[in-house]
Write a protein that holds these residues in place. Structure first.
Motif, PDB file in Angstrom:
ATOM      1  N   UNK A  12       1.110  -1.549  -0.023  1.00 52.54           N
ATOM      2  CA  UNK A  12       0.381  -0.177   0.260  1.00 52.54           C
ATOM      3  C   UNK A  12       0.877   1.410  -0.273  1.00 52.54           C
ATOM      4  N   UNK A  13      -0.005   2.015  -1.212  1.00 49.48           N
ATOM      5  CA  UNK A  13       1.288   3.464  -0.963  1.00 49.48           C
ATOM      6  C   UNK A  13       0.665   4.145  -0.712  1.00 49.48           C
ATOM      7  N   UNK A  14       1.162   5.738  -1.120  1.00 52.14           N
ATOM      8  CA  UNK A  14       0.156   6.194  -0.691  1.00 52.14           C
ATOM      9  C   UNK A  14      -0.250   7.263  -1.989  1.00 52.14           C
ATOM     10  N   UNK A  15       0.121   7.628  -3.047  1.00 53.63           N
ATOM     11  CA  UNK A  15      -0.089   8.514  -4.160  1.00 53.63           C
ATOM     12  C   UNK A  15       0.595   7.638  -5.319  1.00 53.63           C
ATOM     13  N   UNK A  16      -0.135   7.700  -6.901  1.00 51.86           N
ATOM     14  CA  UNK A  16       0.555   7.178  -8.010  1.00 51.86           C
ATOM     15  C   UNK A  16       2.407   7.186  -7.982  1.00 51.86           C
ATOM     16  N   UNK A  17       2.950   8.900  -7.989  1.00 44.84           N
ATOM     17  CA  UNK A  17       3.747   9.264  -7.549  1.00 44.84           C
ATOM     18  C   UNK A  17       5.052   7.896  -7.272  1.00 44.84           C
ATOM     19  N   UNK A  18       4.671   7.874  -5.785  1.00 45.33           N
ATOM     20  CA  UNK A  18       5.238   6.888  -4.767  1.00 45.33           C
ATOM     21  C   UNK A  18       4.995   5.887  -5.741  1.00 45.33           C
ATOM     22  N   UNK A  19       3.828   4.771  -5.840  1.00 44.08           N
ATOM     23  CA  UNK A  19       3.522   3.581  -6.679  1.00 44.08           C
ATOM     24  C   UNK A  19       4.797   3.829  -7.371  1.00 44.08           C
ATOM     25  N   UNK A  20       5.467   4.613  -8.669  1.00 43.68           N
ATOM     26  CA  UNK A  20       5.799   4.671  -9.762  1.00 43.68           C
ATOM     27  C   UNK A  20       7.030   4.261  -9.260  1.00 43.68           C
ATOM     28  N   UNK A  21       7.837   5.076  -8.466  1.00 39.79           N
ATOM     29  CA  UNK A  21       9.369   5.151  -7.651  1.00 39.79           C
ATOM     30  C   UNK A  21       9.918   3.408  -6.861  1.00 39.79           C
ATOM     31  N   UNK A  22       8.584   2.762  -6.586  1.00 40.22           N
ATOM     32  CA  UNK A  22       8.868   1.564  -6.110  1.00 40.22           C
ATOM     33  C   UNK A  22       8.641   0.397  -6.498  1.00 40.22           C
ATOM     34  N   UNK A  23       7.597   0.409  -7.891  1.00 38.38           N
ATOM     35  CA  UNK A  23       8.599  -0.204  -9.629  1.00 38.38           C
ATOM     36  C   UNK A  23       9.354  -0.238  -9.998  1.00 38.38           C
ATOM     37  N   UNK A  24       9.668   1.309  -9.793  1.00 33.97           N
ATOM     38  CA  UNK A  24      11.390   1.313 -10.052  1.00 33.97           C
ATOM     39  C   UNK A  24      12.569   0.988  -9.092  1.00 33.97           C
ATOM     40  N   UNK A  25      12.196   1.487  -8.256  1.00 34.90           N
ATOM     41  CA  UNK A  25      13.574   1.586  -7.416  1.00 34.90           C
ATOM     42  C   UNK A  25      13.284  -0.084  -6.928  1.00 34.90           C
ATOM     43  N   UNK A  26      12.163  -0.793  -6.025  1.00 35.03           N
ATOM     44  CA  UNK A  26      12.444  -2.424  -5.751  1.00 35.03           C
ATOM     45  C   UNK A  26      12.120  -3.396  -6.417  1.00 35.03           C
ATOM     46  N   UNK A  27      11.088  -3.258  -7.364  1.00 34.63           N
ATOM     47  CA  UNK A  27      11.699  -4.376  -8.330  1.00 34.63           C
ATOM     48  C   UNK A  27      10.281  -4.700  -7.949  1.00 34.63           C
ATOM     49  N   UNK A  28       8.840  -4.097  -7.811  1.00 32.83           N
ATOM     50  CA  UNK A  28       7.645  -4.566  -6.848  1.00 32.83           C
ATOM     51  C   UNK A  28       6.740  -4.258  -8.214  1.00 32.83           C
TER      52      UNK A  28
END
Length: 244
Positions: A12-28
């Motif tokens: 769970x994250x709080x924004x689409x911007x944060x989601x995109x960074x989690x995908x990029x940085x963490x590979x989720x």
């Protein structure tokens, strides 16, 4: 953190911007990340300069008659040095020479850079740092301010934007990261890397008029979409799906 995120059934994250960074940085995988925006505390509601609470806050902090308001920790990410540069520009112009800045929030990291900018720009009489203030005082400060200015360089969400809108305070904010996602069409967006653009945004709402009133109306409407009840129900649904 990357290992935990990749192992989780859901993130769970709080924004689409944060989601995109989690995908990029963490590979989720993006399908495992659910965006649930924050809500805004109902304590943040419109107030007026004549309200007893607002009068008391104004006297307690010795506030100027008219000011722009900023909230957040004093650290480089909040972009306060460029905001101070914008205040300097405005005070050098006849139409906005009365602009002053009031800031609420604790010291973060490298606060000395902000203090040095105040001194370098000769703004000692035009800037007031209040430190931490309680929620009740914060609500009154939003109500007293001509505008809320949020020139942050990066935010995972940007909750003060919603708090300002809920209080009927027009918002001038960075058009970067999650902030446009949160504010929608209810804020005047500026380039946080441009001192001149920040100054222009403040000047646009400083004197009132139809533009300022329009952003107040839009902000109140926008903030109603963000409630903690909605966030809680969405979070519950994620847990049920993950456990099911």
């Amino acid at each position: 953190m990357p290992r935990l995120a990749r192992r989780a059934r859901a993130v769970i994250t709080v924004s689409q911007a944060a989601k995109e960074e989690i995908v990029e940085w963490f590979g989720v995988p993006p399908e495992r990340i659910i965006v649930i925006p924050h809500g805004v505390d109902p304590a943040f509601a419109p107030t007026h300069a004549e309200d007893p609470d607002a009068v008391a806050v104004s006297r307690r902090y010795h506030l100027p008659k008219a000011f722009v308001f900023a909230v957040g920790s004093v650290e480089p990410r909040k972009n306060l040095t460029r905001l101070l540069g914008a205040v300097r520009l405005l005070r050098d112009r006849p139409a906005t020479r009365e602009v002053t800045l009031v800031h609420a929030g604790p010291e973060g990291w490298r606060p000395e850079e902000t203090a040095a900018a105040v001194s370098r720009l000769g703004l000692e009489e035009a800037v007031q740092f209040l430190g931490y203030v309680p929620v009740g005082d914060l609500r009154a400060l939003f109500g007293l301010a001509r505008a809320f200015v949020y020139p942050s360089l990066w935010e995972g969400f940007g909750l003060p934007v919603l708090e300002a809108m809920s209080c009927g305070c027009p918002v001038v904010a960075s058009g970067v990261s999650s902030i446009p996602e949160v504010a929608g069409d209810a804020a005047l967006f500026v380039d946080p890397h441009s001192v001149e653009d920040i100054a222009a945004g403040i000047a646009a709402v400083w004197d009132g008029g139809s533009l300022r009133e329009d952003f107040i109306r839009r902000g109140l409407e926008r903030a109603r979409n963000f409630t903690w009840e909605r966030a809680a129900r969405a979070t519950l649904s994620v847990y049920e799906a993950a456990l099911g």
